[in-house]
Write an enzyme that holds these catalytic residues in place. Structure first.
Site, PDB file in Angstrom:
ATOM      1  N   ASP A  24       0.788  -1.249   0.000  1.00 33.07           N
ATOM      2  CA  ASP A  24       0.000   0.000   0.000  1.00 33.07           C
ATOM      3  C   ASP A  24       0.818   1.296   0.000  1.00 33.07           C
ATOM      4  O   ASP A  24       0.460   2.270   0.681  1.00 33.07           O
ATOM      5  CB  ASP A  24      -0.965   0.022   1.198  1.00 33.07           C
ATOM      6  CG  ASP A  24      -1.996  -1.089   1.155  1.00 33.07           C
ATOM      7  OD1 ASP A  24      -1.968  -1.888   0.200  1.00 33.07           O
ATOM      8  OD2 ASP A  24      -2.820  -1.168   2.085  1.00 33.07           O
ATOM      9  N   LYS A 129      -6.455  -4.753  -3.152  1.00 36.96           N
ATOM     10  CA  LYS A 129      -7.061  -5.534  -2.063  1.00 36.96           C
ATOM     11  C   LYS A 129      -8.148  -4.697  -1.373  1.00 36.96           C
ATOM     12  O   LYS A 129      -7.898  -3.563  -0.969  1.00 36.96           O
ATOM     13  CB  LYS A 129      -5.988  -6.002  -1.067  1.00 36.96           C
ATOM     14  CG  LYS A 129      -5.214  -4.904  -0.386  1.00 36.96           C
ATOM     15  CD  LYS A 129      -4.192  -5.504   0.568  1.00 36.96           C
ATOM     16  CE  LYS A 129      -3.474  -4.466   1.382  1.00 36.96           C
ATOM     17  NZ  LYS A 129      -4.301  -3.518   2.108  1.00 36.96           N
ATOM     18  N   CYS A 162      -2.177  -2.527   7.653  1.00 36.05           N
ATOM     19  CA  CYS A 162      -2.166  -3.450   6.512  1.00 36.05           C
ATOM     20  C   CYS A 162      -0.927  -4.348   6.468  1.00 36.05           C
ATOM     21  O   CYS A 162      -1.000  -5.487   5.995  1.00 36.05           O
ATOM     22  CB  CYS A 162      -2.341  -2.677   5.219  1.00 36.05           C
ATOM     23  SG  CYS A 162      -4.006  -1.985   5.084  1.00 36.05           S
TER      24      CYS A 162
HETATM   25  C1  C5J Z   1      -3.078   0.631   5.486  1.00 30.09           C
HETATM   26  C2  C5J Z   1      -4.900   1.798   6.519  1.00 30.09           C
HETATM   27  N1  C5J Z   1      -2.518   0.442   4.322  1.00 30.09           N
HETATM   28  N2  C5J Z   1      -4.177   2.199   7.551  1.00 30.09           N
HETATM   29  N3  C5J Z   1      -4.340   1.144   5.486  1.00 30.09           N
HETATM   30  O1  C5J Z   1      -2.483   0.389   6.514  1.00 30.09           O
HETATM   31  O2  C5J Z   1      -6.093   2.027   6.483  1.00 30.09           O
END
Ligand code: C5J
Length: 226
Positions: A24, A129, A162
């Site tokens: 991400d 995802k 994530c």
């Molecule tokens: C991730 C989030 N990528 N914090 N997303 O950690 O919502």
């Protein structure tokens, strides 16, 4: 097999069965003017890991080892987004609504792209995802199984959401997981530190945590002696 200095003890990886997962690293979480910034987070903490993450990606590209990039992303009609996820919290901009870089967490929007310095190259796996974890509704496990992958090296953001969710899911599926400390970050320094301690607790209950330099040295050392 290649041994890498790590916590809670050395991590042993199998060349040819090891993939990198970059979680991400998308503009909305990382760049000034994105959603993370609009929520009042200090995105400079996340921006700062780009050079080390690029160096880590470089180690895998140099060897032709598989690389997986994930994005937290939903379909434009939000049919893959549970209403509970949209309702949660008190954000002024919600998932699917127009944010500073387009519709928030929607595939194809400018904010949903991976930052330019870490952009995927042809042949690398890119996964959209809908959840925090990288296996839910993605088919990634099957793709990794087809490639014969048994070991996963992790990078990305955020460490406690994530990245940790994906690493726990991978651990439960039998992958041997190593998180690279300099290539992951949280908006909250204490959450990153706590997550690392949780991962390595009880003899590596979720996996291992190591340093980029130690991985680099181990890979280079193995090639010198080969
Ligand atoms: C991730 C989030 N990528 N914090 N997303 O950690 O919502």
């Amino acid at each position: 097999m290649i041994s890498v200095k790590a916590r809670p003890y050395d991590y042993t990886l199998d060349p040819g069965k090891t993939a990198l997962v970059v979680i991400d690293m998308q503009r909305d979480f990382i760049e000034p003017g994105g959603f993370g910034d609009a929520l009042g987070n200090d995105v400079s903490r996340l921006l700062a890991i780009i050079p080390d993450t690029a160096a880590l990606i470089g180690l895998f590209r140099a060897r032709g080892w598989p690389i997986v990039h994930t994005r937290e992303a939903h379909r434009a009609d939000l049919s893959d987004c549970p209403p509970s996820k949209i309702r949660r919290g008190s954000a002024s901009v919600r998932i699917g609504e127009e944010g500073p870089m387009g519709r928030l967490l929607v595939t194809g929007e400018p904010g949903n792209q991976i930052v330019a310095d870490l952009a995927p190259k042809d042949g690398e796996i890119v996964i959209d995802k809908p959840g925090k974890g990288m296996f839910w509704a993605t088919g990634l496990h099957e793709r990794l199984q087809d490639l014969g992958i048994t070991h996963l090296v992790f990078a990305g953001v955020t460490t406690e959401v994530c990245v940790q969710t994906s690493m726990r899911e991978a651990n439960d599926r039998g992958y041997e997981c190593l998180l690279i400390e300099e290539a992951t970050e949280s908006y909250f320094s204490e959450f990153k530190a706590s997550t690392i301690e949780m991962i390595v607790a009880q003899g590596g209950i979720v996996g291992w945590v190591g340093k980029l330099g130690d991985l680099d040295a181990a890979l280079a050392g193995a090639e010198e002696t080969a």
